[in-house]
Design a protein around this motif. Structure first.
Motif, PDB file in Angstrom:
ATOM      1  N   UNK A 175     -10.375   4.635  -0.621  1.00 57.20           N
ATOM      2  CA  UNK A 175     -10.416   5.081  -2.010  1.00 57.20           C
ATOM      3  C   UNK A 175     -11.789   4.987  -2.653  1.00 57.20           C
ATOM      4  N   UNK A 176     -12.662   4.144  -2.138  1.00 58.45           N
ATOM      5  CA  UNK A 176     -14.003   4.033  -2.699  1.00 58.45           C
ATOM      6  C   UNK A 176     -15.000   4.847  -1.876  1.00 58.45           C
ATOM      7  N   UNK A 177     -15.014   4.619  -0.576  1.00 59.20           N
ATOM      8  CA  UNK A 177     -15.917   5.386   0.286  1.00 59.20           C
ATOM      9  C   UNK A 177     -15.392   6.785   0.577  1.00 59.20           C
ATOM     10  N   UNK A 178     -14.081   6.968   0.453  1.00 56.17           N
ATOM     11  CA  UNK A 178     -13.508   8.288   0.678  1.00 56.17           C
ATOM     12  C   UNK A 178     -13.382   8.668   2.134  1.00 56.17           C
ATOM     13  N   UNK A 179     -13.313   7.698   3.029  1.00 55.50           N
ATOM     14  CA  UNK A 179     -13.191   8.023   4.449  1.00 55.50           C
ATOM     15  C   UNK A 179     -11.769   8.484   4.751  1.00 55.50           C
ATOM     16  N   UNK A 180     -11.603   9.401   5.697  1.00 58.59           N
ATOM     17  CA  UNK A 180     -10.255   9.812   6.121  1.00 58.59           C
ATOM     18  C   UNK A 180      -9.513   8.655   6.781  1.00 58.59           C
ATOM     19  N   UNK A 181      -8.201   8.774   6.829  1.00 60.62           N
ATOM     20  CA  UNK A 181      -7.381   7.725   7.439  1.00 60.62           C
ATOM     21  C   UNK A 181      -7.740   7.512   8.902  1.00 60.62           C
ATOM     22  N   UNK A 182      -8.116   8.594   9.597  1.00 59.46           N
ATOM     23  CA  UNK A 182      -8.453   8.459  11.018  1.00 59.46           C
ATOM     24  C   UNK A 182      -9.698   7.605  11.216  1.00 59.46           C
TER      25      UNK A 182
END
Length: 358
Positions: A175-182
């Motif tokens: 939610x902060x860095x915005x990385x995908x779940x994978x």
């Protein structure tokens, strides 16, 4: 939410990565040094302590150098560093066994007030705005910068300390860095399903512990002209010992905490009662004359307070000089101060502030 995925960054130079992995110190430095500030902010969000974050970043670079030959290129070098840094943070949390709990002592004023104590986070530390500017001025654009400001505020840092360590890592990464779940699953060496489940639980817990005005992560704008004026009045109220002026700036439910001390109070009247004792000559809590220096911490307005203590034999040689007393970090909502977090003078050095004013 912020979009800060590894794939959104400029492609890493494969030759530089290969040279770093092969043991070229110059190439390694060229890769890691530009990432120092964002890794520091990431670790600070994880830990709530800037000193610990600094140490963990150094440990991250050491671990990366020693284990460089284990980098297989399945992710970017940046993502690999984040994995090392996150695991180092988890090690610190596990080793120190820090647990957030409500204050176990009554408030400083009106101990019989029926009020739920705020969270006690004695390891919480402020960060000078200067050290956060790269994160706030992210190349990812205005939306990313707004979330960066919102998620570096003290209210967010306190709330996120309630999360179990791995949930905290998932929420920050997603939610902060915005990385995908994978990518988050790869970073934490778990499944995508586990990441999604942890994120759902983390969001629910975070919402429980964010202040009411922050539960929707409303964007935190740069201080307005009115807020800057309020900050100046806050300084003047202390310098003039003006309780009436101070009262006009405080929200009715304002809260004050003082990490690392287990001291807190809630409510405008309680804070004014304490301030009256501090301002009044002859009171056991009288501090003397005040001076304030406006600064910024955690992208929030802050004031470094100095006091000229009453003349005493043991301080006679410092008469006429103002000594560091406390750093107040303010939360302002709707034109009123809703929270004050007061830190010890030992943090002044990080802000480039002297311990004594003439």
């Amino acid at each position: 939410m912020a979009e800060d995925r590894a794939g959104d960054r400029p492609a890493e130079d494969a030759a530089v990565v290969d040279a770093a992995v092969a043991g070229d110190e110059g190439a390694f430095g060229a890769l890691v040094e530009p990432l120092r500030w964002e890794l520091r902010v990431h670790c600070y969000r994880m830990l709530g302590s800037y000193d610990d974050a600094e140490d963990v970043v150094q440990e991250t670079f050491l671990r990366a150098w020693r284990r460089r030959e284990t980098y297989e290129g399945r992710s970017t070098f940046r993502a690999w560093l984040y994995k090392i840094a996150t695991n180092a943070c988890l090690d610190v949390i596990g080793r120190n066994r820090r647990r957030v709990a409500p204050y176990q002592v009554p408030p400083l004023v009106d101990p019989g007030a029926p009020t739920q104590p705020p969270a006690d986070v004695p390891w919480l530390q402020p960060v000078p705005d200067l050290l956060l500017e790269p994160a706030a001025d992210s190349a990812e654009g205005p939306a990313s910068a707004a979330v960066a400001r919102e998620t570096i505020e003290l209210a967010f840092l306190v709330a996120i300390q309630h999360l179990p360590p791995r949930q905290r890592a998932v929420l920050i990464t997603r939610d902060v860095l915005g990385w995908p779940a994978t990518e988050t699953a790869a970073l934490l060496e778990t499944s995508v399903a586990s990441v999604k489940s942890a994120l759902q639980r983390a969001r629910a817990t975070l919402k429980e512990h964010l202040p009411r005005r922050r539960e929707d992560w409303a964007p935190s704008a740069e201080p307005s002209a009115d807020e800057r004026a309020l900050l100046r009045r806050y300084v003047q109220a202390h310098q003039r010992a003006d309780l009436g002026a101070l009262a006009g700036m405080l929200a009715e439910d304002v809260r004050m905490t003082m990490p690392p001390h287990p001291a807190w109070l809630v409510g405008r009247e309680a804070l004014l009662t304490l301030s009256g004792q501090v301002f009044k000559p002859g009171s056991p809590w009288y501090h003397g004359r005040w001076r304030g220096v406006v600064t910024g911490a955690n992208l929030q307005p802050a004031v470094a307070h100095y006091v000229e203590h009453p003349m005493a034999e043991e301080t006679r040689n410092l008469a006429g000089r103002f000594r560091a007393q406390v750093l107040d970090v303010l939360r302002i909502d709707d034109g009123r101060i809703t929270a004050i977090t007061s830190f010890e003078p030992r943090c002044f050095a990080a802000f480039g502030l002297p311990l004594v004013l003439p």
